[in-house]
Enzyme design. Sequence first.
Site, PDB file in Angstrom:
ATOM      1  N   HIS A  17       0.846  -1.207   0.000  1.00 18.60           N
ATOM      2  CA  HIS A  17       0.000   0.000   0.000  1.00 18.60           C
ATOM      3  C   HIS A  17       0.883   1.260   0.000  1.00 18.60           C
ATOM      4  O   HIS A  17       0.636   2.202  -0.745  1.00 18.60           O
ATOM      5  CB  HIS A  17      -0.871   0.052   1.268  1.00 18.60           C
ATOM      6  CG  HIS A  17      -1.912  -1.009   1.360  1.00 18.60           C
ATOM      7  ND1 HIS A  17      -2.109  -1.767   2.494  1.00 18.60           N
ATOM      8  CD2 HIS A  17      -2.844  -1.437   0.465  1.00 18.60           C
ATOM      9  CE1 HIS A  17      -3.113  -2.605   2.300  1.00 18.60           C
ATOM     10  NE2 HIS A  17      -3.568  -2.438   1.076  1.00 18.60           N
ATOM     11  N   SER A 129      -2.926  -7.670   3.079  1.00 16.26           N
ATOM     12  CA  SER A 129      -3.177  -7.551   4.520  1.00 16.26           C
ATOM     13  C   SER A 129      -3.533  -8.916   5.105  1.00 16.26           C
ATOM     14  O   SER A 129      -3.134  -9.245   6.228  1.00 16.26           O
ATOM     15  CB  SER A 129      -4.322  -6.566   4.784  1.00 16.26           C
ATOM     16  OG  SER A 129      -3.977  -5.287   4.310  1.00 16.26           O
TER      17      SER A 129
HETATM   18  O1  PNS Z   1      -8.500  -2.755   0.475  1.00 15.93           O
HETATM   19  P1  PNS Z   1      -9.782  -3.315  -0.067  1.00 15.93           P
HETATM   20  O2  PNS Z   1     -10.507  -4.137   0.996  1.00 15.93           O
HETATM   21  O3  PNS Z   1      -9.602  -4.083  -1.338  1.00 15.93           O
HETATM   22  O4  PNS Z   1     -10.688  -2.045  -0.426  1.00 15.93           O
HETATM   23  C1  PNS Z   1     -11.986  -2.214  -0.963  1.00 15.93           C
HETATM   24  C2  PNS Z   1     -12.808  -0.934  -0.743  1.00 15.93           C
HETATM   25  C3  PNS Z   1     -12.898  -0.593   0.734  1.00 15.93           C
HETATM   26  C4  PNS Z   1     -12.167   0.213  -1.509  1.00 15.93           C
HETATM   27  C5  PNS Z   1     -14.219  -1.216  -1.323  1.00 15.93           C
HETATM   28  O5  PNS Z   1     -14.802  -2.306  -0.656  1.00 15.93           O
HETATM   29  C6  PNS Z   1     -15.132   0.006  -1.239  1.00 15.93           C
HETATM   30  O6  PNS Z   1     -15.066   0.866  -2.099  1.00 15.93           O
HETATM   31  N1  PNS Z   1     -15.966   0.071  -0.170  1.00 15.93           N
HETATM   32  C7  PNS Z   1     -16.887   1.163   0.034  1.00 15.93           C
HETATM   33  C8  PNS Z   1     -18.317   0.775  -0.424  1.00 15.93           C
HETATM   34  C9  PNS Z   1     -18.406   0.837  -1.918  1.00 15.93           C
HETATM   35  O7  PNS Z   1     -18.396   1.882  -2.523  1.00 15.93           O
HETATM   36  N2  PNS Z   1     -18.439  -0.352  -2.588  1.00 15.93           N
HETATM   37  C10 PNS Z   1     -18.416  -0.441  -4.043  1.00 15.93           C
HETATM   38  C11 PNS Z   1     -19.783  -0.600  -4.641  1.00 15.93           C
HETATM   39  S1  PNS Z   1     -20.297  -2.266  -4.555  1.00 15.93           S
END
Ligand code: PNS
Length: 164
Positions: A17, A129
């Site tokens: 990251h 992670s």
């Molecule tokens: O580090 P990650 O877990 O891959 O990040 C994923 C993240 C948090 C960016 C993603 O799950 C996200 O955008 N969550 C917020 C809710 C959302 O907008 N979801 C996308 C539409 S389904």
Amino acid sequence: MKIAIYPGSFDPMTLGHLNIIRRTSKIFDKVIVCIMINGNKKGSMFSIDRRVEQAKICTAHMPNVEIDSYDGLLADYARKFDKPVIVKGLRANMDFENEFTMASINKKLNPDMETMFLTASDKYTFVSSSNVKEIARHGGDLKAFLPWELIDEVTEMAQKGKEK
Ligand code: PNS
């Protein structure tokens, strides 16, 4: 001012990251690292507030990086900014399908936002992670995966989890 938003769950923030953040900070005027909830990941190791603190510690040396958090849709968070660019890291064989889907959904929800991808640097392409937490649970060496500031805290937390 051109702003990049780097969203993720960062539970915890890895060297992979940080590598994406550092490279993004050289391309954009400002990078906002937004700590969010991934609905597909259950049982986080750290609270959102703690992840914000950790991210601030790990990026303190990068003056154009800010840390924020948001409990909602990324498409809605992006509305706070003028034509923001979402930056995501892509690891070999791991991320493409999911990230392609998310970028398409986000674009439908908020046509003003674009998603750009940076390929992970070779040495971080297998760092996640989840892997880091697994290594920590078994007392493995985390130096190649985690910022040094987080190693003790993640190890301690993983070991506590093991006792339960
Ligand atoms: O580090 P990650 O877990 O891959 O990040 C994923 C993240 C948090 C960016 C993603 O799950 C996200 O955008 N969550 C917020 C809710 C959302 O907008 N979801 C996308 C539409 S389904």
